[in-house]
Write an enzyme that holds these catalytic residues in place. Structure first.
Site, PDB file in Angstrom:
ATOM      1  N   TYR A  93       0.862  -1.183   0.000  1.00  9.93           N
ATOM      2  CA  TYR A  93       0.000   0.000   0.000  1.00  9.93           C
ATOM      3  C   TYR A  93       0.896   1.231   0.000  1.00  9.93           C
ATOM      4  O   TYR A  93       1.956   1.248   0.645  1.00  9.93           O
ATOM      5  CB  TYR A  93      -0.810   0.062   1.297  1.00  9.93           C
ATOM      6  CG  TYR A  93      -2.093  -0.715   1.359  1.00  9.93           C
ATOM      7  CD1 TYR A  93      -2.996  -0.754   0.296  1.00  9.93           C
ATOM      8  CD2 TYR A  93      -2.458  -1.361   2.540  1.00  9.93           C
ATOM      9  CE1 TYR A  93      -4.201  -1.438   0.405  1.00  9.93           C
ATOM     10  CE2 TYR A  93      -3.656  -2.047   2.653  1.00  9.93           C
ATOM     11  CZ  TYR A  93      -4.531  -2.085   1.581  1.00  9.93           C
ATOM     12  OH  TYR A  93      -5.714  -2.750   1.693  1.00  9.93           O
ATOM     13  N   ASN A 137      -7.740   1.732   3.370  1.00 11.11           N
ATOM     14  CA  ASN A 137      -8.264   1.074   4.590  1.00 11.11           C
ATOM     15  C   ASN A 137      -7.135   0.770   5.568  1.00 11.11           C
ATOM     16  O   ASN A 137      -6.652   1.658   6.247  1.00 11.11           O
ATOM     17  CB  ASN A 137      -9.091  -0.164   4.233  1.00 11.11           C
ATOM     18  CG  ASN A 137     -10.131  -0.439   5.319  1.00 11.11           C
ATOM     19  OD1 ASN A 137     -10.951   0.430   5.570  1.00 11.11           O
ATOM     20  ND2 ASN A 137     -10.088  -1.592   5.967  1.00 11.11           N
ATOM     21  N   ALA A 138      -6.708  -0.520   5.658  1.00  8.08           N
ATOM     22  CA  ALA A 138      -5.466  -0.880   6.361  1.00  8.08           C
ATOM     23  C   ALA A 138      -5.424  -0.501   7.839  1.00  8.08           C
ATOM     24  O   ALA A 138      -4.342  -0.416   8.424  1.00  8.08           O
ATOM     25  CB  ALA A 138      -4.245  -0.272   5.642  1.00  8.08           C
ATOM     26  N   GLU A 139      -6.587  -0.233   8.431  1.00  5.37           N
ATOM     27  CA  GLU A 139      -6.625   0.142   9.853  1.00  5.37           C
ATOM     28  C   GLU A 139      -5.693   1.312  10.159  1.00  5.37           C
ATOM     29  O   GLU A 139      -5.124   1.420  11.246  1.00  5.37           O
ATOM     30  CB  GLU A 139      -6.281  -1.050  10.774  1.00  5.37           C
ATOM     31  CG  GLU A 139      -7.309  -2.129  10.798  1.00  5.37           C
ATOM     32  CD  GLU A 139      -7.246  -3.025   9.573  1.00  5.37           C
ATOM     33  OE1 GLU A 139      -8.266  -3.132   8.861  1.00  5.37           O
ATOM     34  OE2 GLU A 139      -6.177  -3.608   9.311  1.00  5.37           O
ATOM     35  N   ASN A 196      -9.592   0.143  -3.259  1.00  7.91           N
ATOM     36  CA  ASN A 196      -9.476  -0.935  -2.271  1.00  7.91           C
ATOM     37  C   ASN A 196     -10.866  -1.387  -1.849  1.00  7.91           C
ATOM     38  O   ASN A 196     -11.659  -0.562  -1.362  1.00  7.91           O
ATOM     39  CB  ASN A 196      -8.729  -0.421  -1.034  1.00  7.91           C
ATOM     40  CG  ASN A 196      -8.362  -1.542  -0.084  1.00  7.91           C
ATOM     41  OD1 ASN A 196      -7.361  -2.217  -0.282  1.00  7.91           O
ATOM     42  ND2 ASN A 196      -9.172  -1.774   0.926  1.00  7.91           N
ATOM     43  N   GLU A 197     -11.172  -2.633  -2.082  1.00 11.25           N
ATOM     44  CA  GLU A 197     -12.471  -3.189  -1.671  1.00 11.25           C
ATOM     45  C   GLU A 197     -13.591  -2.195  -1.943  1.00 11.25           C
ATOM     46  O   GLU A 197     -14.385  -1.861  -1.064  1.00 11.25           O
ATOM     47  CB  GLU A 197     -12.437  -3.564  -0.185  1.00 11.25           C
ATOM     48  CG  GLU A 197     -11.457  -4.679   0.093  1.00 11.25           C
ATOM     49  CD  GLU A 197     -11.566  -5.240   1.504  1.00 11.25           C
ATOM     50  OE1 GLU A 197     -12.023  -4.505   2.403  1.00 11.25           O
ATOM     51  OE2 GLU A 197     -11.200  -6.409   1.701  1.00 11.25           O
ATOM     52  N   TYR A 252     -10.804 -13.392   4.198  1.00 12.08           N
ATOM     53  CA  TYR A 252     -10.421 -13.448   5.619  1.00 12.08           C
ATOM     54  C   TYR A 252     -11.287 -14.503   6.304  1.00 12.08           C
ATOM     55  O   TYR A 252     -12.166 -14.170   7.104  1.00 12.08           O
ATOM     56  CB  TYR A 252     -10.582 -12.077   6.280  1.00 12.08           C
ATOM     57  CG  TYR A 252      -9.541 -11.085   5.815  1.00 12.08           C
ATOM     58  CD1 TYR A 252      -8.372 -10.906   6.538  1.00 12.08           C
ATOM     59  CD2 TYR A 252      -9.705 -10.356   4.644  1.00 12.08           C
ATOM     60  CE1 TYR A 252      -7.395 -10.017   6.108  1.00 12.08           C
ATOM     61  CE2 TYR A 252      -8.733  -9.463   4.207  1.00 12.08           C
ATOM     62  CZ  TYR A 252      -7.579  -9.294   4.945  1.00 12.08           C
ATOM     63  OH  TYR A 252      -6.607  -8.419   4.527  1.00 12.08           O
ATOM     64  N   GLU A 285      -5.940 -10.241  -1.152  1.00 14.48           N
ATOM     65  CA  GLU A 285      -5.536 -10.219   0.255  1.00 14.48           C
ATOM     66  C   GLU A 285      -6.044 -11.528   0.833  1.00 14.48           C
ATOM     67  O   GLU A 285      -7.251 -11.720   0.954  1.00 14.48           O
ATOM     68  CB  GLU A 285      -6.192  -9.074   1.024  1.00 14.48           C
ATOM     69  CG  GLU A 285      -5.643  -7.712   0.722  1.00 14.48           C
ATOM     70  CD  GLU A 285      -6.395  -6.603   1.480  1.00 14.48           C
ATOM     71  OE1 GLU A 285      -6.990  -6.875   2.536  1.00 14.48           O
ATOM     72  OE2 GLU A 285      -6.392  -5.472   0.977  1.00 14.48           O
ATOM     73  N   TYR A 352      -0.171  -7.916  14.065  1.00  9.06           N
ATOM     74  CA  TYR A 352      -1.095  -8.625  13.193  1.00  9.06           C
ATOM     75  C   TYR A 352      -1.038 -10.147  13.344  1.00  9.06           C
ATOM     76  O   TYR A 352      -1.677 -10.877  12.608  1.00  9.06           O
ATOM     77  CB  TYR A 352      -0.846  -8.235  11.723  1.00  9.06           C
ATOM     78  CG  TYR A 352      -2.117  -8.202  10.901  1.00  9.06           C
ATOM     79  CD1 TYR A 352      -2.972  -7.106  10.929  1.00  9.06           C
ATOM     80  CD2 TYR A 352      -2.491  -9.293  10.119  1.00  9.06           C
ATOM     81  CE1 TYR A 352      -4.148  -7.081  10.203  1.00  9.06           C
ATOM     82  CE2 TYR A 352      -3.669  -9.282   9.383  1.00  9.06           C
ATOM     83  CZ  TYR A 352      -4.483  -8.166   9.419  1.00  9.06           C
ATOM     84  OH  TYR A 352      -5.658  -8.155   8.698  1.00  9.06           O
TER      85      TYR A 352
HETATM   86  C1  GAL Z   1      -9.320  -5.600   4.256  1.00 10.68           C
HETATM   87  C2  GAL Z   1      -8.669  -4.307   3.789  1.00 10.68           C
HETATM   88  C3  GAL Z   1      -7.297  -4.145   4.413  1.00 10.68           C
HETATM   89  C4  GAL Z   1      -7.383  -4.391   5.892  1.00 10.68           C
HETATM   90  C5  GAL Z   1      -7.924  -5.773   6.153  1.00 10.68           C
HETATM   91  C6  GAL Z   1      -8.094  -6.123   7.598  1.00 10.68           C
HETATM   92  O1  GAL Z   1     -10.672  -5.511   4.150  1.00 10.68           O
HETATM   93  O2  GAL Z   1      -8.576  -4.258   2.398  1.00 10.68           O
HETATM   94  O3  GAL Z   1      -6.844  -2.855   4.142  1.00 10.68           O
HETATM   95  O4  GAL Z   1      -8.199  -3.433   6.439  1.00 10.68           O
HETATM   96  O5  GAL Z   1      -9.203  -5.868   5.610  1.00 10.68           O
HETATM   97  O6  GAL Z   1      -6.915  -6.030   8.267  1.00 10.68           O
END
Ligand code: GAL
Length: 961
Positions: A93, A137-139, A196-197, A252, A285, A352
């Site tokens: 990113y 995003n990426a928190e 992003n998403e 995820y 991701e 993480y």
């Molecule tokens: C995804 C997003 C990432 C990060 C991840 C959770 O949805 O694209 O940037 O936020 O979730 O860590």
């Protein structure tokens, strides 16, 4: 993505009519050389894989956030570790807000030098998927948006003109940097990810324009997108206006609840869907760790996403989806230093639960990545596969699934339990119609496990018919092949190799039975235990050194530039020159390092090491372990209380008058004037307010409302008297209704404090925990204000006139996110060289501080041994008294916020920021809500390695400019 928000957005998503893909070319025409004299390559793709100069590539990449590691020399450390794990790429990113403190102002120097980052990926031979957003995003604060965007009218992530001007400005800065590092110009960038998403509240014209901007800047590698979650989220950007060339999916499957690491598959199977018939399946991701929503600590997140999960999910996905592009999120998480974090989901650490810890240590997950990464990037036929009939299993408890390469006919068979979460120990015999014949192959799946077995593979100069062991990797050296297979400890294995005539089999180590059937099959039977070595010669092929080990043995191997090495805690690189092998390696104890190449001398980190040839024709060198390390105790502390702003006589003549009556924010204030910090240009950390009013003497209560972002507090003084603190709130979360009362606080006015007709001064200190993200592109969340949203005093005094003060100016070296507007931060108390001799000697372990802000400073000298890597943390031992929080500054760099009772007590102090051989300044700003003691604070060595990379000191100027 935040856990609570994964449900499908309620918005009806538009369907897009225009079907034509925008950008037909799939790569630049091949040019022999770029202007910079580098070899240019062509990047193309088809439904199977990416191709570089027509050669298929399986992209196995790990996500890395340079902005979470403010020490560029350590980028090399982490990227070398990523590469050594068998990755051939990284997904990066690029963070708009990290580079832009104000509209039109961009900084790509020092810790923000992304050109240097891309040069490094190029040097290390790692492909890059460049992901510049604009939204990421990426928190991270604002999801990567600069906070000044909150003041820009118009919906973010749309084609609104205000936003368009803003993001084009960012892309105009970042795109040329990315463009000059493309594979097509001899660089590392193999793909460019747009947005992003982007699945909720979408605007196809915006999506299309991002790509137009990229193309106009010379981006000619394929453009990708990472779709959130599954194909039910639309648009997927596979077709229609705004379509990308390679649409990918984020998976995820374990979600983010680390308190129950044994609960698997909360969000499903995690099989990446094919979104396009013309492009490879892209697991953009794929979960490789988790944010710690339940505050269980990242070790639990590492368990949730540990080796067993990786085996079962990654291998299932590999075979079920046929994906050939992978981005594992995260390979290394890093640190939300300064004000980098988004407040809802994360704290200072962004470890993480990744394979490489925040302190750059390798974990059991790293070993598993290595086992899978060496395999996927070695075995070329994996780059082009179709679903294929699977060998029949004679036991229902063992499930098989297969893919095959249509050209080479090589087969890849997934073997696992039908129920992936079972712990069962199940055996079966597979009836396997392999390319070289029919075989009966016994297999066993013990516990949560999965295997990818290979048949019909031309393995260098050898022919692998079939094996019940997994292939780690193979290479050719000194006129022979070396291949490594592995399996579960104590479980039998069988490998069949093909020969024209009976070969000679010599078992050098371990117990292996060999039988030749006279029909070309050499069958080897063994039990996986330790590392067996078999030398096979003759039979019409060049010699093969076959290594048969356990999972643990497999993890001891490294491969660099085709050189196979075993041992040490990390092998960063291996190079053979003449008869000498040159290694760059780390050890955490004295170790034997074995090189499977035709060499007779070894150097490690530039120094010759004693070595000997083995009967297996390898070279073993003895490498010393690390030396001892002594860390100083933190002593010599001095303390000073601050917050003069609370004093009615404080001179605030230079402060900004807060008298606005309108705001761009979609959330309107409860009282006027508008007191939103961002509206006055104060975007990060603490802000102070001073309100003056003429008292009636009848005042009973101060009623405030503040938005700090989750976890923040605010504190109130009236005429210098501390009235107390309150939790700052949040305005709105995604599609929830606007909260009319986000962070209320009511503070009684002590009787007699205010005198009729006299001017009273209300001082309020409000923390800003970071800006919310904009995950659902509704614009409201990221634009929710920070600071006071309402202020009244009961008792009918005159109107309140306000002044506001935040961070004095942007620290040019450390950047806009480094610090906020505490008095000490504005006047350099956090910086090296600040004259603190007049402060009171007092240590945080013993001294009790009152409510408000108290600073501690000390210096310590480190003399860490050269040629070593000693990652250090600052450890808080636990204090007592009222709730308190501590901002940590090392050499002026804000390295995090300790919150008493919170999940984090160890804070990473990255080398570079930390002078490893020199004097360091540590400053702590304690913000207490009452009388409190911080408790002991000390340095802690996470590990001691011989090796590492040279790390130079990151510039850390004193003074306040
Ligand atoms: C995804 C997003 C990432 C990060 C991840 C959770 O949805 O694209 O940037 O936020 O979730 O860590």
């Amino acid at each position: 993505m935040p856990g609570s928000l994964r449900r499908r957005p309620t918005v009806l998503l538009a369907a897009f009519a225009a079907a034509a893909a925008l950008w037909a070319p799939t790569g630049a025409p091949a040019a022999a050389q770029t202007a910079a004299g580098k070899a240019a390559h062509r990047v193309t793709y088809d439904r199977y894989s990416l191709m570089v100069d027509g050669k298929r590539v399986l992209l196995w990449s790990g996500e890395f956030h340079y902005f979470r590691l403010p020490s560029p020399d350590l980028w090399r450390d982490v990227l070398e570790k990523i590469k050594a794990a068998g990755f051939n790429g990284v997904s990066l990113y690029f963070h708009w807000g990290y580079h832009s403190p104000a509209p039109g102002v961009y900084d790509f120097t020092g810790v923000r030098d992304v050109d240097r980052l891309l040069r490094l990926t190029e040097e290390l031979g790692l492909y890059v998927v460049a992901r510049p957003g604009p939204y990421i995003n990426a928190e991270t604060t604002g999801g990567g948006f600069p906070a000044w965007l909150k003041n820009v009218p118009g919906r973010a992530r749309s084609s609104d003109p205000g936003y368009t001007r803003a993001y084009r400005e960012w892309l105009a800065h970042i795109n040329p940097i990315i463009a000059r590092h493309q594979v097509t110009r001899g660089g590392s960038v193999i793909a460019y990810n747009a947005e992003n998403e982007y699945a909720a509240n979408t605007d196809a014209a915006y999506m299309e324009d991002i790509q137009k901007q990229a193309r106009a800047a010379g981006i000619d590698v394929p453009i990708t997108h990472n779709q959130c979650c599954d194909a039910s989220w639309t648009p997927t950007w596979a077709s229609g206006q705004g379509a990308v060339q390679i649409p990918g999916v984020d998976d995820y499957p374990q979600a983010f609840e680390c308190r129950e690491p044994d609960v698997w598959g909360t969000w499903g199977e995690g099989v990446t869907e094919r979104l396009s018939d013309d492009a490879p399946v892209y697991a953009a991701e794929y979960q490789a760790g988790a944010i710690d929503l339940g505050k269980a600590g990242y070790e639990r997140c590492r368990d949730l996403t540990g080796p067993a999960f990786m085996k079962v999910y990654y291998k299932s996905n590999l075979i079920a989806s046929g994906a050939t592009m992978f981005g594992y999120y995260m390979s290394f998480g890093g640190t939300n230093w300064g004000r980098l974090g988004q407040p809802n989901d994360v704290y200072t650490s962004y470890d993480y639960g990744a394979a490489i810890t925040e302190n750059r240590q390798l974990t059991a997950k790293y070993d598993e990545f290595k086992r899978q990464g060496l395999f996927t990037t070695t075995v070329a036929p994996l780059t082009k596969t179709d679903p294929a009939p699977a060998p029949a299993s004679d036991a229902a408890a063992v499930h098989t699934e297969a893919r095959a390469n249509p050209d080479t006919r090589t087969q890849f068979v997934l073997v696992r339990h039908p129920d992936r979460t079972t712990d069962a120990d199940a055996s079966a015999t597979l009836t396997w119609n392999a390319p070289d014949g029919a075989y009966r192959v016994p297999v066993r799946v013990k516990g949560r496990d999965a295997k990818v077995l290979v048949a019909g593979y031309d393995m260098g100069g050898q022919r692998l018919a079939v094996s019940s062991s997994e292939l780690l990797t193979h290479t050719a050296a000194g006129g022979r092949d070396v291949a490594v297979f592995y399996g579960t400890e104590g479980v039998p294995g069988m490998t069949v190799l093909r020969y024209a005539s009976e070969p000679t089999v010599k078992v050098l180590d371990g117990k292996v039975r060999a039988a030749y059937d006279g029909k070309g099959n050499l069958r080897l039977d063994y039990t996986h235990r330790g590392l067996a070595r078999v030398l096979i010669t003759g039979g019409g092929r060049r010699p093969l050194l076959l290594l048969l080990g356990t999972d643990a043995e497999a993890a001891t191997f490294w491969k660099s530039g085709g050189v196979l090495v075993r041992g040490g805690s990390l092998v960063r690189s291996a190079r053979v020159a003449g008869r000498t092998v040159h290694l760059r390696a780390d050890t955490d104890e004295p170790a034997d390092i074995e090189v499977f190449a035709d060499t007779s001398r070894m150097t490690v980190n530039g120094a010759p090491v004693p070595s000997r040839r083995t009967s297996a024709g390898t070279l073993v060198g003895r490498v010393p372990g690390p030396g001892g390390v002594r860390l100083p105790a933190l002593t010599g502390w001095r303390a000073a209380a601050e917050a003069p702003e609370a004093d009615p006589g404080f001179d605030d003549r230079d402060w900004t008058v807060a008298d606005r009556t309108t705001t761009v924010s979609p959330i309107k204030p409860k009282t006027l004037p508008v007191l939103y910090a961002d509206d006055y240009g104060y975007h990060h950390g603490h802000v102070w307010y001073r309100g003056r009013f003429t008292a009636t003497g009848e005042e009973t209560e101060v009623r405030l409302n503040a938005i700090t972002g989750k976890g923040g507090i605010y504190q109130v003084w009236l005429n210098g008297r501390y009235l107390g603190s309150a939790a700052g709130g949040e305005q709105k979360d995604a599609d929830e209704p606007v909260n009319p009362d986000p962070g209320p606080g009511t503070f009684a006015v002590p009787p007699g404090l205010l005198k009729k007709g006299e001017t009273a001064v209300l001082a309020v200190l409000v923390e800003n925990m970071g800006h919310n993200d904009d995950w659902t592109a509704d614009d409201v969340r990221h634009k929710q204000p920070r600071g006071l949203v309402g202020a009244t005093v009961a008792g009918d005094p005159g109107p309140i006139t306000w002044k506001i003060q935040g961070a004095a100016r942007t620290d040019r070296v450390r950047g806009p996110l480094n610090n906020g507007g505490l008095y000490g931060e504005r006047t350099g108390w956090h910086l090296p060289g600040f004259p603190d001799r007049s402060w009171t000697p007092a240590s945080p372990a013993a001294r009790r501080v009152g409510p408000g802000v108290t600073w501690y400073r000390t210096e310590f000298r480190l003399d860490l041994p050269k040629g070593h890597d000693v990652p250090l943390t600052l450890r808080f031992g636990g204090g007592s008294g009222a709730p308190h929080r501590v901002l940590i500054y090392v050499n002026g760099w804000g390295l995090g916020e300790y919150v008493a009772g919170g999940p984090q007590r160890d804070f990473t102090l990255p080398a570079g920021i930390l002078r490893q051989r020199g004097t360091n300044t540590l400053a702590l700003a304690v913000i207490a809500e009452g009388d409190a003691t911080v408790g002991p604070v000390g340095l802690h060595a996470v590990a001691v390695h011989r090796g590492g990379v040279p790390v130079s000191d990151v510039p850390s100027p004193g003074g306040t400019s």
